[in-house]
Scaffold this motif. Structure first.
Motif, PDB file in Angstrom:
ATOM      1  N   GLY A   1     -20.872 -77.629 -37.911  1.00 45.28           N
ATOM      2  CA  GLY A   1     -21.173 -77.119 -36.572  1.00 45.28           C
ATOM      3  C   GLY A   1     -22.554 -77.500 -36.090  1.00 45.28           C
ATOM      4  O   GLY A   1     -22.730 -77.890 -34.928  1.00 45.28           O
ATOM      5  N   LEU A   2     -23.551 -77.418 -36.953  1.00 40.84           N
ATOM      6  CA  LEU A   2     -24.912 -77.795 -36.560  1.00 40.84           C
ATOM      7  C   LEU A   2     -24.988 -79.283 -36.241  1.00 40.84           C
ATOM      8  O   LEU A   2     -25.652 -79.694 -35.285  1.00 40.84           O
ATOM      9  CB  LEU A   2     -25.891 -77.445 -37.675  1.00 40.84           C
ATOM     10  CG  LEU A   2     -26.406 -76.000 -37.702  1.00 40.84           C
ATOM     11  CD1 LEU A   2     -27.256 -75.758 -38.941  1.00 40.84           C
ATOM     12  CD2 LEU A   2     -27.215 -75.697 -36.443  1.00 40.84           C
ATOM     13  N   ASN A   3     -24.314 -80.124 -37.027  1.00 39.19           N
ATOM     14  CA  ASN A   3     -24.302 -81.558 -36.762  1.00 39.19           C
ATOM     15  C   ASN A   3     -23.705 -81.854 -35.390  1.00 39.19           C
ATOM     16  O   ASN A   3     -24.231 -82.663 -34.623  1.00 39.19           O
ATOM     17  CB  ASN A   3     -23.516 -82.294 -37.849  1.00 39.19           C
ATOM     18  CG  ASN A   3     -24.367 -82.709 -39.020  1.00 39.19           C
ATOM     19  OD1 ASN A   3     -25.086 -83.706 -38.966  1.00 39.19           O
ATOM     20  ND2 ASN A   3     -24.302 -81.940 -40.098  1.00 39.19           N
ATOM     21  N   ILE A   4     -22.606 -81.203 -35.065  1.00 35.67           N
ATOM     22  CA  ILE A   4     -21.937 -81.441 -33.788  1.00 35.67           C
ATOM     23  C   ILE A   4     -22.822 -81.035 -32.615  1.00 35.67           C
ATOM     24  O   ILE A   4     -22.864 -81.705 -31.575  1.00 35.67           O
ATOM     25  CB  ILE A   4     -20.594 -80.683 -33.746  1.00 35.67           C
ATOM     26  CG1 ILE A   4     -19.584 -81.358 -34.693  1.00 35.67           C
ATOM     27  CG2 ILE A   4     -20.035 -80.624 -32.328  1.00 35.67           C
ATOM     28  CD1 ILE A   4     -18.273 -80.612 -34.824  1.00 35.67           C
ATOM     29  N   ASN A   5     -23.575 -79.974 -32.785  1.00 37.53           N
ATOM     30  CA  ASN A   5     -24.377 -79.445 -31.678  1.00 37.53           C
ATOM     31  C   ASN A   5     -25.785 -80.025 -31.595  1.00 37.53           C
ATOM     32  O   ASN A   5     -26.511 -79.729 -30.636  1.00 37.53           O
ATOM     33  CB  ASN A   5     -24.472 -77.921 -31.790  1.00 37.53           C
ATOM     34  CG  ASN A   5     -23.177 -77.222 -31.410  1.00 37.53           C
ATOM     35  OD1 ASN A   5     -22.492 -77.640 -30.488  1.00 37.53           O
ATOM     36  ND2 ASN A   5     -22.839 -76.166 -32.143  1.00 37.53           N
ATOM     37  N   LEU A   6     -26.195 -80.843 -32.551  1.00 34.96           N
ATOM     38  CA  LEU A   6     -27.574 -81.324 -32.590  1.00 34.96           C
ATOM     39  C   LEU A   6     -28.066 -81.922 -31.265  1.00 34.96           C
ATOM     40  O   LEU A   6     -29.176 -81.628 -30.825  1.00 34.96           O
ATOM     41  CB  LEU A   6     -27.750 -82.342 -33.725  1.00 34.96           C
ATOM     42  CG  LEU A   6     -28.066 -81.765 -35.109  1.00 34.96           C
ATOM     43  CD1 LEU A   6     -28.118 -82.866 -36.151  1.00 34.96           C
ATOM     44  CD2 LEU A   6     -29.395 -81.012 -35.087  1.00 34.96           C
ATOM     45  N   PRO A   7     -27.274 -82.800 -30.592  1.00 29.35           N
ATOM     46  CA  PRO A   7     -27.821 -83.415 -29.370  1.00 29.35           C
ATOM     47  C   PRO A   7     -27.916 -82.475 -28.172  1.00 29.35           C
ATOM     48  O   PRO A   7     -28.516 -82.833 -27.165  1.00 29.35           O
ATOM     49  CB  PRO A   7     -26.818 -84.549 -29.074  1.00 29.35           C
ATOM     50  CG  PRO A   7     -25.979 -84.692 -30.300  1.00 29.35           C
ATOM     51  CD  PRO A   7     -25.961 -83.346 -30.932  1.00 29.35           C
ATOM     52  N   ILE A   8     -27.305 -81.277 -28.253  1.00 29.31           N
ATOM     53  CA  ILE A   8     -27.198 -80.445 -27.046  1.00 29.31           C
ATOM     54  C   ILE A   8     -27.810 -79.063 -27.218  1.00 29.31           C
ATOM     55  O   ILE A   8     -27.540 -78.166 -26.413  1.00 29.31           O
ATOM     56  CB  ILE A   8     -25.731 -80.305 -26.605  1.00 29.31           C
ATOM     57  CG1 ILE A   8     -24.899 -79.591 -27.694  1.00 29.31           C
ATOM     58  CG2 ILE A   8     -25.134 -81.644 -26.258  1.00 29.31           C
ATOM     59  CD1 ILE A   8     -23.566 -79.073 -27.179  1.00 29.31           C
ATOM     60  N   PHE A   9     -28.637 -78.859 -28.244  1.00 27.28           N
ATOM     61  CA  PHE A   9     -29.203 -77.519 -28.429  1.00 27.28           C
ATOM     62  C   PHE A   9     -30.072 -77.097 -27.246  1.00 27.28           C
ATOM     63  O   PHE A   9     -30.220 -75.898 -26.977  1.00 27.28           O
ATOM     64  CB  PHE A   9     -29.983 -77.443 -29.744  1.00 27.28           C
ATOM     65  CG  PHE A   9     -29.144 -76.993 -30.902  1.00 27.28           C
ATOM     66  CD1 PHE A   9     -28.627 -75.708 -30.939  1.00 27.28           C
ATOM     67  CD2 PHE A   9     -28.847 -77.851 -31.942  1.00 27.28           C
ATOM     68  CE1 PHE A   9     -27.838 -75.278 -31.999  1.00 27.28           C
ATOM     69  CE2 PHE A   9     -28.059 -77.439 -33.009  1.00 27.28           C
ATOM     70  CZ  PHE A   9     -27.556 -76.145 -33.039  1.00 27.28           C
ATOM     71  N   SER A  10     -30.631 -78.070 -26.527  1.00 34.92           N
ATOM     72  CA  SER A  10     -31.422 -77.703 -25.343  1.00 34.92           C
ATOM     73  C   SER A  10     -30.544 -77.029 -24.290  1.00 34.92           C
ATOM     74  O   SER A  10     -31.001 -76.162 -23.546  1.00 34.92           O
ATOM     75  CB  SER A  10     -32.090 -78.951 -24.749  1.00 34.92           C
ATOM     76  OG  SER A  10     -31.117 -79.905 -24.367  1.00 34.92           O
TER      77      SER A  10
END
Length: 517
Positions: free
Chosen positions: A372-381
């Protein structure tokens, strides 16, 4: 200096030895009888019975998760079987640990190199079998012996070099040389050509035929059907942990094997959907940089632009230059008709360019982080307000990508390192789907994945194109890039040397242009 045969017999220096001919050629050397492996209620390998004959090349094919990795671990003593029997040279054996397997002459060369990158090539080849004199390690003797073995095998590699300084493909050859010099009788190759160049693959195939001629039994695991038919005498198919059949190679074909593996036809694997090309997303004019020169091409919405060439031809270097990882030295880049300067990767991401790199483990994923963290890495902003992450949105996005991409995992919390190669590739793709990129660069997207996962990735390509994205597809596998590309560019020695519309040139013509003969 000793060569391959001599090194295998240096008992005084601690090397293991094993008779090359434990049973006559063509007779059973290893038999699995109802071999089973369970993890709790999960059957990773259902009761399977396969017989391997002395001196044969026996291919194993199947999708990721079919049980191939479990089979390797059982036969090399990494894990213990739940039930069933293993017979070696007609006698029951335990194979409870790797030391027992190695002592009997059973070795494996894994897809992911499991050697020590900080040690020399020679030290890795002799790892655990070091040559000693009065308690002192004879490094020079090991280097000379290792170099002799490498030369004898036809591998143009320096024994004194640090392993980590070599390419992944070259490290794979070192692992192969290490197995070959250990007196092996039964050698398992797991996707051995995944990272090899065409020349390195040819070297490996010559070694396999040589070992077979010396009576060594080869188990060859590969997703590449053309390799199976070139090398194997027989082929066994696994599906969902079950052995579904064994065929003599002359009595089957790739269509039958694919149907056995996944219950789909070969036409369904390379299904190509054509879309009406839209606006130009990207244009390069005479772009040059480290490893490539004077490349001009365009990518439009709804199309796949393929880049083909031998390893080192400049395809990946061009992609990295375009993505801002390496600074361009000349030329221009236009993004949706506007001239831009992609000075770094952040600029590329902000424009809407996504890169799924060749080495997903080293460059595409954070292996020690959950899926889950890998998938969301580019969009945490986007998921953050102030200093607080919106936990609900984070969960919803990760779970949606896992479901849509059919990532086989019980939870988003599972570490990326625990996933198979095909599922890791899906995680990389899911990461950029979350980002919402406009141009996707896929560098060797199906290396080490099975035909079923390939079909899923190709369907994902179609989905991206339908949504108005463009794709740059880099592949060393000619059938893949040939069948999927709306326009195919051929690279050689850092330059774009030829371009073809969909199926406008033959395989032979494209390959000839790539080789330069």
């Amino acid at each position: 200096m000793p060569g391959l045969d001599e090194v295998s017999d240096i008992k005084s220096d601690g090397l293991r030895t094993a008779s090359r001919h434990p049973v006559p050629k063509g007779e059973p050397i290893l038999e699995m009888r109802a071999l089973q492996k369970k993890y709790g209620a999960v059957e990773a390998l259902k009761p399977a019975s396969i017989t391997f004959l002395s001196g044969e090349v026996h291919a194993i094919v199947g999708e990721n998760g079919a049980g191939k990795s479990t089979l390797i671990k059982l036969l090399t003593g990494v894990i213990r079987r739940t039930s069933g029997e293993i017979y070696w040279c007609g006698k029951p054996v335990q194979l409870d640990n790797p030391q027992e397997a190695i002592a009997r002459g059973i070795n494996a060369v894994h897809q992911e190199v499991v050697l020590c990158p900080h040690l020399s090539v020679a030290a890795n080849m002799f790892l655990g079998d070091e040559i000693n004199n009065a308690g002192l390690m004879r490094k020079r003797a090991m280097t000379e012996a290792a170099q002799s073995v490498l030369d004898d095998l036809g591998f143009n590699l320096p024994a004194a070099a640090t392993l980590g300084s070599l390419t992944i493909g070259q490290q794979q050859l070192v692992a192969t040389a290490r197995a070959a010099m250990r007196g092996t009788q039964f050698l398992i190759f797991d996707e051995p050509t995944a990272y090899l160049t065409r020349q390195e693959s040819a070297q490996l195939f010559r070694l396999i035929r040589r070992l077979q001629g010396e009576g060594v039994t080869i188990v060859y695991i590969s997703h590449r059907m053309e390799e199976v038919f070139e090398l194997a005498d027989r082929v066994s198919v696994l599906r969902d942990g079950t052995h579904v059949g064994t065929r003599k190679i002359g009595e089957t074909n790739d269509a039958e094997l694919i149907t056995l593996m996944i219950n789909r036809t070969i036409e369904q694997i390379y299904h190509k959907e054509h879309f009406q090309a839209g606006e130009t997303i990207l244009e390069t004019r005479g772009l040059s940089g480290p490893g490539f020169e004077d490349v001009s091409l365009t990518v439009r919405a709804g199309e796949i632009v393929g880049l083909y060439g031998l390893i080192g031809a400049g395809r990946s270097e061009f992609a990295l230059g375009l993505y801002g990882r390496h600074a361009a030295t000349a030329g221009e880049v236009y993004w949706q008709g506007r001239k831009v300067n992609i000075a770094n990767e952040r600029k590329a991401m902000d424009l809407g360019i996504a890169l799924a790199p060749e080495s997903r483990r080293d460059q595409g994923l954070c292996l020690n982080l959950p899926i889950g963290l890998n998938i969301n890495l580019p969009i945490f902003s986007r998921l953050t307000r102030g200093l607080t992450i919106n936990r609900q949105k984070e969960i919803e996005n990760a779970d949606r990508q896992i479901k849509d991409l059919k990532i086989k995992t019980p939870s988003r919390r599972v570490l990326a390192s625990a996933m198979s190669g095909g599922n890791q590739q899906k995680i990389v793709i899911g990461k950029w789907l979350s980002h919402g990129a406009k141009l996707f660069i896929f560098d060797e997207p199906t290396v080490g994945v099975d035909v079923g996962t390939k079909a899923e990735i190709y369907r994902l390509f179609a989905r991206l194109l339908e949504n108005g994205a463009g794709i740059i597809l880099i592949s060393s596998y000619l059938p893949e890039v040939y069948e999927l590309s709306d326009r195919l560019h051929v690279f050689r020695r850092g330059r774009l040397v030829a371009s073809h519309d969909y199926r406008a040139a033959s395989h032979e013509e494209v390959l000839t242009q790539a080789i330069g003969v």
